[in-house]
Each structure stands twice: as structure tokens, then as C-alpha cells.
Scaffold this active site. Structure first.
Site, PDB file in Angstrom:
ATOM      1  N   PRO A  74       8.884   6.652  12.224  1.00 46.27           N
ATOM      2  CG  PRO A  74       8.965   6.553  14.545  1.00 46.27           C
ATOM      3  CD  PRO A  74       9.614   7.215  13.362  1.00 46.27           C
ATOM      4  CG  ASN A  75       2.925   9.047  11.113  1.00 46.46           C
ATOM      5  OD1 ASN A  75       2.836   9.586  10.021  1.00 46.46           O
ATOM      6  ND2 ASN A  75       1.889   8.537  11.744  1.00 46.46           N
ATOM      7  CE  LYS A 118       0.803  -0.125  12.920  1.00 44.67           C
ATOM      8  NZ  LYS A 118       1.931  -0.127  11.979  1.00 44.67           N
ATOM      9  CG  HIS A 163      -2.717   2.024  12.615  1.00 41.59           C
ATOM     10  ND1 HIS A 163      -2.450   2.547  13.856  1.00 41.59           N
ATOM     11  CD2 HIS A 163      -1.920   2.698  11.744  1.00 41.59           C
ATOM     12  CE1 HIS A 163      -1.523   3.488  13.742  1.00 41.59           C
ATOM     13  NE2 HIS A 163      -1.194   3.598  12.483  1.00 41.59           N
ATOM     14  CG  HIS A 164      -4.495  -0.721   7.967  1.00 42.65           C
ATOM     15  ND1 HIS A 164      -3.836  -1.910   7.770  1.00 42.65           N
ATOM     16  CD2 HIS A 164      -3.523   0.233   8.080  1.00 42.65           C
ATOM     17  CE1 HIS A 164      -2.524  -1.689   7.748  1.00 42.65           C
ATOM     18  NE2 HIS A 164      -2.303  -0.388   7.944  1.00 42.65           N
ATOM     19  CE  LYS A 194      -2.335  -1.674   3.689  1.00 40.93           C
ATOM     20  NZ  LYS A 194      -1.911  -3.092   3.639  1.00 40.93           N
TER      21      LYS A 194
HETATM   22  N1  LIG Z   1       6.262   5.551   8.626  1.00 41.28           N
HETATM   23  C1  LIG Z   1       5.077   5.794   8.124  1.00 41.28           C
HETATM   24  O1  LIG Z   1       4.613   6.947   7.995  1.00 41.28           O
HETATM   25  C2  LIG Z   1       4.249   4.630   7.665  1.00 41.28           C
HETATM   26  C3  LIG Z   1       3.018   4.813   7.036  1.00 41.28           C
HETATM   27  C4  LIG Z   1       2.321   3.703   6.611  1.00 41.28           C
HETATM   28  C5  LIG Z   1       2.845   2.436   6.832  1.00 41.28           C
HETATM   29  N2  LIG Z   1       4.019   2.311   7.471  1.00 41.28           N
HETATM   30  C6  LIG Z   1       4.664   1.013   7.667  1.00 41.28           C
HETATM   31  O2  LIG Z   1       5.168   0.605   6.417  1.00 41.28           O
HETATM   32  C7  LIG Z   1       5.147  -0.824   6.335  1.00 41.28           C
HETATM   33  C8  LIG Z   1       4.385  -1.221   5.081  1.00 41.28           C
HETATM   34  O3  LIG Z   1       3.049  -0.826   5.207  1.00 41.28           O
HETATM   35  P1  LIG Z   1       1.969  -1.152   4.070  1.00 41.28           P
HETATM   36  O4  LIG Z   1       0.655  -0.684   4.604  1.00 41.28           O
HETATM   37  O5  LIG Z   1       2.446  -0.662   2.757  1.00 41.28           O
HETATM   38  O6  LIG Z   1       2.000  -2.747   4.088  1.00 41.28           O
HETATM   39  P2  LIG Z   1       1.646  -3.766   2.917  1.00 41.28           P
HETATM   40  O7  LIG Z   1       1.382  -5.075   3.575  1.00 41.28           O
HETATM   41  O8  LIG Z   1       0.591  -3.190   2.035  1.00 41.28           O
HETATM   42  O9  LIG Z   1       2.999  -3.856   2.078  1.00 41.28           O
HETATM   43  C9  LIG Z   1       4.154  -4.507   2.517  1.00 41.28           C
HETATM   44  C10 LIG Z   1       4.893  -5.004   1.283  1.00 41.28           C
HETATM   45  O10 LIG Z   1       6.135  -5.556   1.698  1.00 41.28           O
HETATM   46  C11 LIG Z   1       6.396  -6.646   0.857  1.00 41.28           C
HETATM   47  N3  LIG Z   1       7.377  -7.537   1.460  1.00 41.28           N
HETATM   48  C12 LIG Z   1       7.240  -8.354   2.526  1.00 41.28           C
HETATM   49  N4  LIG Z   1       8.363  -9.051   2.720  1.00 41.28           N
HETATM   50  C13 LIG Z   1       9.228  -8.675   1.756  1.00 41.28           C
HETATM   51  C14 LIG Z   1      10.553  -9.054   1.406  1.00 41.28           C
HETATM   52  N5  LIG Z   1      11.209 -10.003   2.102  1.00 41.28           N
HETATM   53  N6  LIG Z   1      11.150  -8.441   0.372  1.00 41.28           N
HETATM   54  C15 LIG Z   1      10.508  -7.500  -0.325  1.00 41.28           C
HETATM   55  N7  LIG Z   1       9.240  -7.100  -0.074  1.00 41.28           N
HETATM   56  C16 LIG Z   1       8.618  -7.695   0.953  1.00 41.28           C
HETATM   57  C17 LIG Z   1       5.043  -7.327   0.664  1.00 41.28           C
HETATM   58  O11 LIG Z   1       5.047  -8.132  -0.509  1.00 41.28           O
HETATM   59  C18 LIG Z   1       4.134  -6.111   0.527  1.00 41.28           C
HETATM   60  O12 LIG Z   1       3.985  -5.747  -0.839  1.00 41.28           O
HETATM   61  C19 LIG Z   1       4.531  -1.292   7.642  1.00 41.28           C
HETATM   62  O13 LIG Z   1       5.558  -1.610   8.556  1.00 41.28           O
HETATM   63  C20 LIG Z   1       3.775  -0.089   8.162  1.00 41.28           C
HETATM   64  O14 LIG Z   1       3.685  -0.067   9.561  1.00 41.28           O
HETATM   65  C21 LIG Z   1       4.721   3.370   7.894  1.00 41.28           C
HETATM   66  O1  LIG Z   2      -0.429   1.681   8.165  1.00 41.19           O
HETATM   67  C1  LIG Z   2       0.459   1.531   9.019  1.00 41.19           C
HETATM   68  O2  LIG Z   2       0.878   0.418   9.365  1.00 41.19           O
HETATM   69  C2  LIG Z   2       1.065   2.734   9.635  1.00 41.19           C
HETATM   70  N1  LIG Z   2       2.061   2.561  10.448  1.00 41.19           N
HETATM   71  C3  LIG Z   2       2.795   3.583  11.086  1.00 41.19           C
HETATM   72  C4  LIG Z   2       2.847   3.328  12.573  1.00 41.19           C
HETATM   73  O3  LIG Z   2       2.997   2.172  12.994  1.00 41.19           O
HETATM   74  O4  LIG Z   2       2.787   4.283  13.347  1.00 41.19           O
HETATM   75  C5  LIG Z   2       2.400   4.981  10.707  1.00 41.19           C
HETATM   76  C6  LIG Z   2       1.002   5.135  10.277  1.00 41.19           C
HETATM   77  C7  LIG Z   2       0.561   4.060   9.290  1.00 41.19           C
END
Ligand SMILES: NC(=O)c1ccc[n+]([C@@H]2O[C@H](COP(=O)([O-])OP(=O)(O)OC[C@H]3O[C@@H](n4cnc5c(N)ncnc54)[C@H](O)[C@@H]3O)[C@@H](O)[C@H]2O)c1
Ligand SMILES: O=C(O)C1=N[C@H](C(=O)O)CCC1
Length: 266
Positions: free
Chosen positions: A126-127, A159, A155-156, A15
Site C-alpha cells: 500500500p505504501n 487519485k 492526496h493529490h 507518475k
Molecule cells: N504503493 C505506493 O507506495 C504508491 C505510491 C504512489 C502511487 N501508488 C498507486 O499506484 C497507482 C498509480 O499511481 P500514479 O500516481 O502513477 O497514477 P497515474 O494515473 O499517473 O498512472 C497510472 C498509469 O497506468 C496506466 N494504465 C491504466 N490502465 C492501464 C492498462 N490497462 N494497461 C497498462 N497501463 C494502464 C495509465 O495509462 C497511466 O499511465 C495508483 O493505484 C496509486 O494509488 C502507490
Molecule cells: O498517489 C497515490 O495514489 C498514492 N497511493 C498510495 C495509497 O493509496 O496509500 C500510497 C501513497 C501515494
């Protein structure tokens, strides 16, 4: 000779990864040089539906980093994978920007050490959303005046980690500001395990996971006859992209690990 920042994205089909691919592709001065996925080794991203980038897909991060020699890795995968990618990047001269959450304290410390040893910037974010960063900063300010606080992060339901990286970071920032305190009644007892949430130095943290949510947090401060609620909502993942762009630029000028985007904004 080009001044473009060469970027590799891990997790391009996720995503967040999909949004980050679009961001890098559309940003002048950045080039999406390759991606790291679990599948489709040596295909082009454009071979997959929904992409038109000619970036090559690697399943091995080592092979990707040694062949492509990018400047920056943006990791948006899972906790275990993100940690391994960050470590492999640092060992191969690549600066990690890590959006993936759920790292342990030991993993964070290890990455900090590696970053320092190799004099390479790392950003653990983290965000990435500016509103969420301000929510954390405002909460830290409020903690000076209110000693009782509970965090509700929502969150969704896909997670993997709980509490969220944002919730944890908020608690850590509040902890820096207030004296340790055990909140609630000293004799309180949970008749249902977990009903009072997680406990970070007395700060209670509650994780809600529901379909329909994206990323939301409320920090509630209680005082004599009053309640202060500091709240942020990310309604879609576009909210994170200006932060990703800022981190890609900023990490190029760092020689150590920075934990939290609040440390690189004015
Ligand atoms: N820091 C921020 O602002 C923020 C915002 C949103 C999400 N996140 C974090 O980002 C991460 C991803 O979130 P998401 O919602 O996109 O998740 P998601 O499940 O939609 O996507 C994760 C992707 O990682 C891939 N993946 C898993 N193992 C892998 C590997 N060994 N090699 C390559 N690719 C691999 C999966 O195939 C998938 O496409 C989560 O840890 C989430 O908490 C952080
Ligand atoms: O979608 C998620 O997963 C997100 N993870 C981050 C967190 O763990 O704080 C940031 C917001 C979205």
C-alpha cells in the site's frame, strides 16, 4: 547465464511508472525487459518522448508474460487493471509487486490463494515509502495506549481510490492492537452526510483530495488531556523508490503473498 532480475513494469507512462522505469534501468542486477501499456503495442519505450529504454511495449499482459518470461511484474496502474495484471502474472509464473491501491478484500484473498497454489511470491505494498511504513508501525504501537484514533489521509486530486491504501492498512494494523470501539458521542448525528468520515471498526478515516498534494497522512490519537499526532509526508515520488527496489529483491525469495512492506523489513 545471468543473475539479473528481469522486470516488467505496467503503467510506465504514469507518475509512479516513470520513476520505476528510471529505478530499474539504473539498478545493477535488474533489467527492464518489457513494459505493459494501454497503447503503443510492440513499439519500444524509447519511441516515446522522455524515455531511452529499448524495452518493448505490450498491451496484452498474457503476451508479455509468455513471450518475455520475466521474474517480476511491478504494477503501477489502476485498481481494476492492477488486479487483472497480478492474477495474469501469477497464472504465468511471474511474481507480482503491486503498488497499485484500491483492491477489494475479495481480490486480495483471491491473489493470496493463487500465490500459495503457484508457490510464487507476491507483494502488495500500500505504501513503499519507509517513512510511511514507520508511521503505520508507530501508530500500531500507540494504539495499545490510546483507544481513540482518527486517520486523515491527504492526496493529490487525480487519485482514484478512497480511502487510500495506506489509510486502510493503518486502520487494519490499529485494529489488530485495540478492542473494537465506536468513537465519538453515542448520539452523534451527521447533518451533512460523510462529515464524520469512513468507519473501520469505529476508527474514523477522512480523505482529503487537493491539487498540490502528493501523499500525506496524520494519525491522531486522543486521550485524557493529550493528543498524539503521528504524521508522514511524501513530497515527491522519489520517496517510494527504495521500497520498490527492496520489494523487487524480496519477492524473489517468497513463496506466498505478503501484504504490507512492514512485513519484509527488519
Ligand atoms: N504503493 C505506493 O507506495 C504508491 C505510491 C504512489 C502511487 N501508488 C498507486 O499506484 C497507482 C498509480 O499511481 P500514479 O500516481 O502513477 O497514477 P497515474 O494515473 O499517473 O498512472 C497510472 C498509469 O497506468 C496506466 N494504465 C491504466 N490502465 C492501464 C492498462 N490497462 N494497461 C497498462 N497501463 C494502464 C495509465 O495509462 C497511466 O499511465 C495508483 O493505484 C496509486 O494509488 C502507490
Ligand atoms: O498517489 C497515490 O495514489 C498514492 N497511493 C498510495 C495509497 O493509496 O496509500 C500510497 C501513497 C501515494
Amino acid at each position: 547465464m545471468t543473475n539479473e532480475i528481469s522486470v516488467v513494469i505496467a503503467g510506465p507512462r504514469g507518475k509512479m511508472g516513470r520513476e520505476a522505469v528510471k529505478l530499474v534501468e539504473q539498478t545493477e542486477g535488474m533489467k527492464l525487459s518489457a513494459v505493459i501499456d494501454r497503447q503503443y503495442n510492440h513499439n519500444q519505450l524509447s519511441d516515446l518522448e522522455g524515455f531511452n529504454s529499448d524495452a518493448v511495449i505490450y498491451t496484452s499482459p498474457e503476451e508479455c508474460f509468455t513471450t518475455v518470461k520475466p521474474d517480476v511484474l511491478v504494477d503501477l496502474t489502476t485498481p481494476e487493471t492492477g488486479y487483472l495484471h497480478a492474477k495474469t502474472a501469477l497464472l504465468n509464473g511471474v511474481r507480482p509487486v503491486i503498488g497499485t491501491t484500491g483492491f477489494t478484500q475479495t481480490e486480495l484473498e483471491e491473489l493470496k490463494e493463487l500465490s500459495k497454489e503457484n508457490q510464487l511470491g507476491t507483494i502488495i505494498a500500500p505504501n513503499f515509502a519507509i517513512g510511511a511504513i514507520l508511521m503505520m508501525k508507530f501508530s500500531q504501537m500507540a494504539a495499545k495506549y490510546f483507544e481513540d484514533v482518527e486517520i486523515i489521509e491527504m492526496h493529490h486530486d487525480q487519485k482514484l481510490d478512497a480511502p487510500s491504501g495506506t489509510g486502510l492498512k493503518t486502520a487494519e494494523m490499529i485494529k489488530e492492537q485495540r478492542a473494537s470501539k465506536q468513537q465519538g458521542h453515542p448520539d452523534e448525528k451527521e447533518t451533512v452526510t460523510g462529515s464524520r468520515g469512513g468507519d473501520i471498526d469505529g476508527i474514523r478515516i477522512h480523505s482529503v483530495r487537493l491539487p498540490g498534494l502528493v501523499a500525506h497522512q496524520q494519525v491522531m490519537f486522543g486521550g485524557e488531556g493529550q493528543l498524539l499526532t503521528i504524521k508522514h509526508d511524501s513530497h515527491d515520488r522519489g520517496s517510494f523508490m527504495s521500497g520498490v527496489k527492496l520489494c523487487i529483491h524480496s519477492v524473489m525469495n517468497l513463496q506466498e503473498l505478503v501484504y504490507g512492506v512492514e512485513n519484509i523489513i527488519d
